[in-house]
Design an enzyme around this catalytic site. Structure first.
Site, PDB file in Angstrom:
ATOM      1  CG  HIS A 101     -17.285 -10.714  19.060  1.00  0.00           C
ATOM      2  ND1 HIS A 101     -17.713  -9.529  19.614  1.00  0.00           N
ATOM      3  CD2 HIS A 101     -16.791 -11.470  20.071  1.00  0.00           C
ATOM      4  CE1 HIS A 101     -17.462  -9.558  20.918  1.00  0.00           C
ATOM      5  NE2 HIS A 101     -16.919 -10.716  21.214  1.00  0.00           N
ATOM      6  CD  GLU A 138     -14.282 -13.038  21.495  1.00  0.00           C
ATOM      7  OE1 GLU A 138     -15.129 -13.399  22.347  1.00  0.00           O
ATOM      8  OE2 GLU A 138     -13.851 -11.877  21.418  1.00  0.00           O
ATOM      9  CG  HIS A 193     -18.281 -14.438  23.827  1.00  0.00           C
ATOM     10  ND1 HIS A 193     -18.124 -13.304  23.057  1.00  0.00           N
ATOM     11  CD2 HIS A 193     -19.621 -14.629  23.954  1.00  0.00           C
ATOM     12  CE1 HIS A 193     -19.320 -12.838  22.723  1.00  0.00           C
ATOM     13  NE2 HIS A 193     -20.245 -13.626  23.254  1.00  0.00           N
ATOM     14  CD  GLU A 275     -15.607 -14.193  27.602  1.00  0.00           C
ATOM     15  OE1 GLU A 275     -14.730 -14.554  26.786  1.00  0.00           O
ATOM     16  OE2 GLU A 275     -16.257 -13.145  27.490  1.00  0.00           O
TER      17      GLU A 275
END
Length: 311
Positions: A101, A138, A193, A275
């Site tokens: 992101h 995030e 992430h 993650e």
């Protein structure tokens, strides 16, 4: 990452291989143990709220009690020992780190909602990512961990490139993120992430590319090496952080295979997503917002990369 949505492919339980047993610390009331896959494999997150959707994660007003925010006094270099191998151990190796992101994506909804070809179809360019209930995003988390990883890996002699370093107004798009690793002829690519699942869902998981051969996507040549990379990262992540594998995906293995993520589908070099935890769970969020814990996360991921590259 939320696993709801029509394009979600349920995680597959990976075929068992010879295992290395990693026992977590004894905590009050329970002895947590985990069997981790390490380095014997044969052969993430592009989206949120459904794979690669562009929905913004807004913290619930009725959600968990707010966790502490990150401390600005915790330096990125306050580290445990450097990743093993010593200076020069990774000389000639190229590692691409893909911080998920972008902090400014929410200002560019038209651009990040534009569809790009991921081989198996079209997905949004990028997403906003998720955030803790206290507002730690995030995108902030992934860039911080990426910086820590870069420091560790460069000490080993690796050439390290980031897909974005807070130097872009949005994105890059998921197809460009894959292209950056491909064009660098990277020996390993890791996309960093943190998940945005429901409260009570805890732990990390590593996302591996499934075998895809469609349109511009052909992951078949990298499936084996990517699994090896992912298994090594999972094992080292447990050791460095004390975290346990996800209790909501991966059947307790910490490994999930997916075919719907453009960042994996379009890669021609070994690549995985990790993650690191669930930002919407207060216990995981307390770790993710800690600079000391983020250093451990960077250490574990980097050690997995070093193990993979050294064979």
């Amino acid at each position: 990452m939320s696993y709801a949505g029509p394009e979600f492919e349920p995680p597959r339980r990976p075929r068992r291989r010879p295992l290395t047993v990693a026992l977590a610390a004894l905590v009050p009331g329970a002895l947590l143990g985990w069997v981790v896959y390490e380095g014997l494999g044969s052969a993430t997150d592009d989206g949120r709220g459904g794979p690669e959707s562009a929905a913004v994660r807004t913290p619930s007003a009725t959600g968990d009690a707010k966790e502490p925010g990150p401390s600005p006094t915790e330096p990125a270099t306050s580290a445990p020992a450097a990743a093993p191998g010593g200076p020069g151990a990774l000389k000639g190796k190229v590692v691409v780190i893909d911080p998920g992101h972008n902090p400014a994506n929410f200002r560019h909804t038209a651009e990040i909602n534009a569809k790009v070809n991921i081989g198996t179809g079209y997905k949004e360019c990028d997403t906003t990512g998720t955030a803790t209930n206290s507002g730690y995003t995030e995108a902030e988390f992934t860039l911080d961990v990426a910086h820590r990883m870069r420091t560790l890996l460069e000490k080993q002699g690796a050439t390290v490139r980031l897909t974005q370093d807070g130097d872009r107004s949005y994105g890059p798009c998921i197809d460009e993120r894959a292209r950056i690793g491909n064009q660098a002829e990277a020996d390993a690519v890791v996309s960093v992430h943190a998940d945005g699942s429901g409260s009570g869902n805890r732990g990390f998981h590593v996302i591996l590319p499934g075998a895809v051969n469609s349109g511009a996507a052909d992951t078949r040549p990298i499936v084996g090496a990517s699994r090896d990379l992912g298994e090594r990262i999972a094992g080292r992540f447990v050791r460095a952080t004390g975290s346990t594998p996800s209790n909501y995906v991966g059947d307790g293995t910490g490994l999930v295979t997916r075919k719907d993520l453009g960042g994996l589908n379009l890669s021609t070099v070994p690549k995985v997503f990790i993650e690191c935890g669930n930002m919407r769970d207060t216990k995981d969020a307390a770790q993710l917002t800690s600079g000391a814990w983020r250093q451990k996360a960077a250490q574990g991921i980097s050690e997995g990369i070093v193990s993979f590259l050294r064979g």
